[in-house]
Design an enzyme around this catalytic site. Structure first.
Site, PDB file in Angstrom:
ATOM      1  N   GLU A 150      45.186  32.575  44.097  1.00 25.34           N
ATOM      2  CA  GLU A 150      45.844  31.881  42.993  1.00 25.34           C
ATOM      3  C   GLU A 150      47.312  31.691  43.327  1.00 25.34           C
ATOM      4  OE1 GLU A 150      45.142  31.959  38.390  1.00 25.34           O
ATOM      5  OE2 GLU A 150      46.394  33.659  38.947  1.00 25.34           O
ATOM      6  N   ASP A 161      43.375  42.051  36.212  1.00 28.42           N
ATOM      7  CA  ASP A 161      43.739  41.482  37.515  1.00 28.42           C
ATOM      8  C   ASP A 161      42.495  41.198  38.368  1.00 28.42           C
ATOM      9  OD1 ASP A 161      46.719  41.524  37.368  1.00 28.42           O
ATOM     10  OD2 ASP A 161      46.382  43.670  37.129  1.00 28.42           O
ATOM     11  N   ASP A 179      44.225  37.609  43.240  1.00 29.26           N
ATOM     12  CA  ASP A 179      45.265  37.347  42.239  1.00 29.26           C
ATOM     13  C   ASP A 179      46.489  38.148  42.677  1.00 29.26           C
ATOM     14  OD1 ASP A 179      46.605  36.575  39.880  1.00 29.26           O
ATOM     15  OD2 ASP A 179      45.903  38.375  38.841  1.00 29.26           O
TER      16      ASP A 179
END
Length: 164
Positions: A74, A146, A14
């Site tokens: 992502e 996260d 991420d």
């Protein structure tokens, strides 16, 4: 004699310049398990090139330690702030370079794809996704946000591709 399924591992990432989540998730048959997860935290005052370097180094360490066969990253929604979007793009470029340097193929997943894969609903909120990550990985404690997002990216890849 039936052979047990060969485990496959995915490093989910991420991206973020101040907080970059990562998680290595393993799939063996239908079973998912968290290998390790964390958040790479950069100091606010650090030069941007040093932030990129720290993320590269820490992800390299995770790859060396856990030998994933794939990286899933992502991709962000379009940022309203052009400067923020540019910095996030640069961070992503560094992450993709890290994968390439380690010979890892990369999957790119947008937030809606990740949410749908993990929760069944593309508009799920962060809390719902975090709870589903805990359920799917059979965790007793929640991961930092996260790291949970990174685990969701890895889970989404492993469920979508059924390969390493």
């Amino acid at each position: 004699m039936i052979q047990p399924p060969v485990p496959s591992r995915c490093l989910g990432v991420d991206p973020g310049s101040l907080a970059c989540g990562w998680a290595v998730v393993e799939r063996a048959g239908s079973r998912l398990a968290l290998v390790e997860a964390g958040v790479i935290r950069n100091p606010r005052g650090a030069d941007f090139d040093q932030r990129c370097l720290l993320i590269h180094q820490r992800l390299g360490e995770a790859i060396a330690a856990h030998a994933p066969g794939f990286m899933a990253v992502e991709s962000p929604f379009v940022e309203k702030n052009a400067a923020t979007a540019l910095k996030l793009g640069q961070i992503r470029g560094g992450i993709l370079l890290t994968a390439a340097l380690h010979g890892l193929p990369v999957g790119d997943y947008n937030p809606m794809q990740v949410k749908k894969a993990v929760s069944g609903y593309g508009w799920a909120d962060k809390d719902q996704v975090g709870k589903m990550v805990m359920t799917l990985l059979n965790l007793t404690e929640a991961l930092p946000a996260d790291a949970a997002d990174a685990a969701a990216v890895a889970i989404g890849h492993l469920l979508a591709t059924r390969r390493g």
